[in-house]
Design a protein around this motif. Structure first.
Motif, PDB file in Angstrom:
ATOM      1  N   LYS A 185      -6.818   5.251  -1.432  1.00  0.00           N
ATOM      2  CA  LYS A 185      -5.513   5.798  -1.078  1.00  0.00           C
ATOM      3  C   LYS A 185      -4.842   4.964   0.013  1.00  0.00           C
ATOM      4  O   LYS A 185      -3.619   4.783   0.007  1.00  0.00           O
ATOM      5  CB  LYS A 185      -5.665   7.239  -0.601  1.00  0.00           C
ATOM      6  CG  LYS A 185      -5.995   8.222  -1.717  1.00  0.00           C
ATOM      7  CD  LYS A 185      -5.998   9.652  -1.200  1.00  0.00           C
ATOM      8  CE  LYS A 185      -6.246  10.632  -2.347  1.00  0.00           C
ATOM      9  NZ  LYS A 185      -6.231  12.050  -1.879  1.00  0.00           N
ATOM     10  N   GLU A 186      -5.659   4.449   0.953  1.00  0.00           N
ATOM     11  CA  GLU A 186      -5.094   3.607   2.003  1.00  0.00           C
ATOM     12  C   GLU A 186      -4.570   2.308   1.422  1.00  0.00           C
ATOM     13  O   GLU A 186      -3.499   1.824   1.821  1.00  0.00           O
ATOM     14  CB  GLU A 186      -6.151   3.313   3.073  1.00  0.00           C
ATOM     15  CG  GLU A 186      -6.550   4.506   3.925  1.00  0.00           C
ATOM     16  CD  GLU A 186      -7.511   5.441   3.189  1.00  0.00           C
ATOM     17  OE1 GLU A 186      -7.966   5.073   2.079  1.00  0.00           O
ATOM     18  OE2 GLU A 186      -7.782   6.536   3.712  1.00  0.00           O
ATOM     19  N   ASP A 187      -5.314   1.736   0.447  1.00  0.00           N
ATOM     20  CA  ASP A 187      -4.848   0.499  -0.198  1.00  0.00           C
ATOM     21  C   ASP A 187      -3.544   0.739  -0.955  1.00  0.00           C
ATOM     22  O   ASP A 187      -2.631  -0.096  -0.915  1.00  0.00           O
ATOM     23  CB  ASP A 187      -5.914  -0.028  -1.159  1.00  0.00           C
ATOM     24  CG  ASP A 187      -7.177  -0.454  -0.436  1.00  0.00           C
ATOM     25  OD1 ASP A 187      -7.079  -0.792   0.758  1.00  0.00           O
ATOM     26  OD2 ASP A 187      -8.261  -0.417  -1.058  1.00  0.00           O
ATOM     27  N   LEU A 188      -3.466   1.871  -1.657  1.00  0.00           N
ATOM     28  CA  LEU A 188      -2.246   2.180  -2.400  1.00  0.00           C
ATOM     29  C   LEU A 188      -1.056   2.375  -1.468  1.00  0.00           C
ATOM     30  O   LEU A 188       0.051   1.921  -1.757  1.00  0.00           O
ATOM     31  CB  LEU A 188      -2.448   3.441  -3.248  1.00  0.00           C
ATOM     32  CG  LEU A 188      -3.330   3.301  -4.487  1.00  0.00           C
ATOM     33  CD1 LEU A 188      -3.501   4.651  -5.171  1.00  0.00           C
ATOM     34  CD2 LEU A 188      -2.728   2.301  -5.467  1.00  0.00           C
ATOM     35  N   SER A 189      -1.315   3.064  -0.347  1.00  0.00           N
ATOM     36  CA  SER A 189      -0.236   3.282   0.615  1.00  0.00           C
ATOM     37  C   SER A 189       0.255   1.965   1.199  1.00  0.00           C
ATOM     38  O   SER A 189       1.463   1.738   1.330  1.00  0.00           O
ATOM     39  CB  SER A 189      -0.715   4.222   1.729  1.00  0.00           C
ATOM     40  OG  SER A 189       0.287   4.425   2.682  1.00  0.00           O
ATOM     41  N   ARG A 190      -0.676   1.083   1.522  1.00  0.00           N
ATOM     42  CA  ARG A 190      -0.314  -0.218   2.072  1.00  0.00           C
ATOM     43  C   ARG A 190       0.408  -1.068   1.021  1.00  0.00           C
ATOM     44  O   ARG A 190       1.402  -1.742   1.316  1.00  0.00           O
ATOM     45  CB  ARG A 190      -1.585  -0.938   2.543  1.00  0.00           C
ATOM     46  CG  ARG A 190      -1.319  -2.156   3.428  1.00  0.00           C
ATOM     47  CD  ARG A 190      -2.614  -2.825   3.851  1.00  0.00           C
ATOM     48  NE  ARG A 190      -3.515  -1.860   4.489  1.00  0.00           N
ATOM     49  CZ  ARG A 190      -4.653  -1.427   3.951  1.00  0.00           C
ATOM     50  NH1 ARG A 190      -5.017  -1.857   2.745  1.00  0.00           N
ATOM     51  NH2 ARG A 190      -5.418  -0.558   4.596  1.00  0.00           N
ATOM     52  N   PHE A 191      -0.067  -1.005  -0.218  1.00  0.00           N
ATOM     53  CA  PHE A 191       0.560  -1.762  -1.297  1.00  0.00           C
ATOM     54  C   PHE A 191       1.967  -1.245  -1.589  1.00  0.00           C
ATOM     55  O   PHE A 191       2.907  -2.017  -1.825  1.00  0.00           O
ATOM     56  CB  PHE A 191      -0.307  -1.662  -2.557  1.00  0.00           C
ATOM     57  CG  PHE A 191       0.336  -2.236  -3.788  1.00  0.00           C
ATOM     58  CD1 PHE A 191       0.393  -3.614  -3.990  1.00  0.00           C
ATOM     59  CD2 PHE A 191       0.894  -1.403  -4.749  1.00  0.00           C
ATOM     60  CE1 PHE A 191       0.992  -4.142  -5.121  1.00  0.00           C
ATOM     61  CE2 PHE A 191       1.483  -1.925  -5.890  1.00  0.00           C
ATOM     62  CZ  PHE A 191       1.533  -3.292  -6.069  1.00  0.00           C
ATOM     63  N   ASP A 192       2.133   0.077  -1.520  1.00  0.00           N
ATOM     64  CA  ASP A 192       3.442   0.675  -1.818  1.00  0.00           C
ATOM     65  C   ASP A 192       4.470   0.310  -0.746  1.00  0.00           C
ATOM     66  O   ASP A 192       5.649   0.098  -1.045  1.00  0.00           O
ATOM     67  CB  ASP A 192       3.304   2.197  -1.915  1.00  0.00           C
ATOM     68  CG  ASP A 192       4.564   2.860  -2.436  1.00  0.00           C
ATOM     69  OD1 ASP A 192       5.260   2.236  -3.262  1.00  0.00           O
ATOM     70  OD2 ASP A 192       4.860   3.994  -2.032  1.00  0.00           O
ATOM     71  N   ARG A 193       4.031   0.239   0.514  1.00  0.00           N
ATOM     72  CA  ARG A 193       4.961  -0.103   1.590  1.00  0.00           C
ATOM     73  C   ARG A 193       5.455  -1.536   1.477  1.00  0.00           C
ATOM     74  O   ARG A 193       6.600  -1.820   1.789  1.00  0.00           O
ATOM     75  CB  ARG A 193       4.298   0.104   2.952  1.00  0.00           C
ATOM     76  CG  ARG A 193       4.160   1.549   3.372  1.00  0.00           C
ATOM     77  CD  ARG A 193       3.864   1.649   4.857  1.00  0.00           C
ATOM     78  NE  ARG A 193       2.637   0.965   5.214  1.00  0.00           N
ATOM     79  CZ  ARG A 193       1.438   1.524   5.258  1.00  0.00           C
ATOM     80  NH1 ARG A 193       1.291   2.802   4.937  1.00  0.00           N
ATOM     81  NH2 ARG A 193       0.368   0.823   5.602  1.00  0.00           N
ATOM     82  N   GLY A 194       4.585  -2.420   1.024  1.00  0.00           N
ATOM     83  CA  GLY A 194       4.948  -3.832   1.040  1.00  0.00           C
ATOM     84  C   GLY A 194       5.433  -4.407  -0.270  1.00  0.00           C
ATOM     85  O   GLY A 194       5.867  -5.565  -0.303  1.00  0.00           O
ATOM     86  N   ARG A 195       5.388  -3.659  -1.373  1.00  0.00           N
ATOM     87  CA  ARG A 195       5.749  -4.259  -2.664  1.00  0.00           C
ATOM     88  C   ARG A 195       7.262  -4.474  -2.767  1.00  0.00           C
ATOM     89  O   ARG A 195       8.057  -3.648  -2.319  1.00  0.00           O
ATOM     90  CB  ARG A 195       5.258  -3.400  -3.824  1.00  0.00           C
ATOM     91  CG  ARG A 195       5.915  -2.039  -3.953  1.00  0.00           C
ATOM     92  CD  ARG A 195       5.222  -1.241  -5.049  1.00  0.00           C
ATOM     93  NE  ARG A 195       5.771   0.105  -5.169  1.00  0.00           N
ATOM     94  CZ  ARG A 195       6.771   0.429  -5.988  1.00  0.00           C
ATOM     95  NH1 ARG A 195       7.325  -0.512  -6.753  1.00  0.00           N
ATOM     96  NH2 ARG A 195       7.207   1.668  -6.064  1.00  0.00           N
TER      97      ARG A 195
END
Length: 447
Positions: A185-195
């Motif tokens: 979930k942390e990876d997805l959150s980080r990926f969503d912020r930066g995509r």
């Protein structure tokens, strides 16, 4: 020192008490006076005879209970039912005896579905008629503004309209395409912020629980599913002429026409009822979100003078747009007058106050119902209570139960202050001399 003993044993006579022997305290003075106003203007017979049918509880009781939600700041219909069941004053306001049960929250929900939106609009027009008879409605200078209501739906539950995928599943698919095989979930959150190209458009996404709620940016900067309430207010009296719930993704220049049409229809109904031939909707006041050349042209065509703040758009090109140029320059000329500045100050004061009363203290900032029509029905009755508070404030100087309590406290404080200021003082000189000689102190006694 004992003040008495608690009786631990009930006698046989205590089990049978007639209704007339039950102790009854005084009802809340606010709801007693509000009941007099509604009875004076035949509110309950109007709801029963002219609104619709005969549901499980009288329609007048249903509308009064929703008004209690506004005055008490209760968000849910379940909370309103609990509050009514616990209060003798509210039972009296609704017309229930102590031996009768008050309505359940499920009854409110059933009646809301049975009564049409048009029936709620008729009740709103009836309250406007009360305001007209009390001299609290002019309808010549109308101000418009809008706010946000947070919908009863979560952003994390939205789904794509094309394939029905939830946002988390859609995000996982994008993460795998970028090389993240088992993202947390942390990876997805980080990926969503930066995509790059991140968007959440209403064309692609919707809520499965409330499809009419739209993704929008709230006043505090958050992104949420929401609705858009828009008020048309009488700037001379502070009365609410119309209250409309719009989809949150619609712009001000699009929604204003439905709100103005509702206001015009309500004012026309009131004018017919009171046989008053005055012209209505003469002036229209709004902020720069409502400014548009086409809007100004349309307002001139229907004979309404506009006072709309103009945003800074730079140098305009008017080639082939003589009508738009004339309308914009006319509005700009009116906005340079002192009258326009006064109207804009009045608009900001009255409109902001109405949203504070209905959304914040009235408990409608976050909707607990789903669907535009359901929310609009309850919002209209909250607007009715808002208008009735103007009548209460004119007659009794208090528009809400809390306002009446604050007024009583203030009057008592002034009374005590007045009594204390005129209280006679009687100095005692003999004891003072003896004590001062003994202790070296200067004491003063007052009676």
């Amino acid at each position: 020192m004992s003040l008495g003993r608690r009786s631990d044993r009930a006698t046989t006579e205590d089990l049978f008490i007639s209704y007339s022997d039950l102790p009854r305290g005084p009802s809340h003075p606010f709801y007693t006076r509000l009941d007099k106003i509604l009875r004076k203007h035949d509110f309950d017979p109007f709801c029963y005879a002219e609104v619709m049918g005969r549901p499980s509880i009288p329609p007048g009781v249903y509308f009064r209970m929703l008004m209690i939600g506004y005055f008490e700041g209760i968000k849910s219909e379940r909370g309103i039912a609990w509050r009514v069941a616990d209060s003798k004053s509210l039972e009296d306001f609704l017309g229930y005896k102590m031996t009768e049960g008050t309505p359940d929250h499920s009854s409110l929900s059933r009646i809301r579905h049975r009564l049409s939106l048009e029936a709620h609009k008729q009740v709103f027009a009836k309250v406007l008629e009360i305001l007209k008879k009390e001299g609290l409605l002019k309808g010549k200078k109308i101000g418009l503004d809008a706010s946000n209501i947070e919908a009863n739906a979560a952003m994390r539950s939205i789904r794509r309209k094309i394939d029905g995928k939830r946002y988390e599943a859609y995000l996982k698919a994008l993460a795998k395409q970028s090389g993240l095989e088992e993202p947390t979930k942390e990876d997805l959150s980080r990926f969503d912020r930066g995509r790059p190209g991140k968007s959440c458009s209403n064309k692609d996404w919707e809520s499965p629980t409330d499809p009419e709620a739209k993704v929008t940016k709230m006043k505090d900067g958050r992104t949420h599913l929401a609705y858009k309430p828009e008020h048309a207010m009488d700037l001379e009296t502070g009365a609410m002429v119309s209250a409309v719930i719009h989809p949150a993704d619609h712009g001000d220049t699009d929604t204003m026409w439905e709100t103005l049409a509702e206001a015009s229809e309500n004012l026309s109904t009131v004018e017919d009822a009171t046989e008053d031939g005055e012209k209505i909707l003469q002036e229209y006041v709004a902020d720069k979100g409502y400014h548009s050349a086409q809007v100004l042209v349309d307002l001139e065509e229907v004979g309404i003078r506009s006072y709309i703040s103009e945003p800074d758009r730079g140098r305009r090109k008017w080639k082939g747009k003589k009508k738009e140029q004339k309308a914009v320059y006319g509005n700009r000329s009116r906005m340079n007058r002192d009258k326009a500045k006064g109207l804009q100050r009045k608009r900001a004061e009255i409109l902001e106050r109405s949203f504070a009363h209905l959304l914040d203290s009235g408990g409608m900032r976050r909707a607990l119902l789903r669907g535009r029509e359901n929310i609009w029905k309850r919002y209209l009755i909250h607007a009715c209570a808002f208008n009735l508070s103007l009548v209460m404030r004119q007659l009794y100087r208090a528009g809400t139960p809390r306002g009446l309590e604050a007024l009583i406290r203030l009057l008592l404080l002034h009374l005590f202050g007045l009594l204390y200021s005129v209280r006679p003082r009687f100095p005692f000189s003999a004891p003072q001399s003896a004590l001062s000689a003994k202790n070296g102190l200067s004491l003063q006694f007052a009676h």
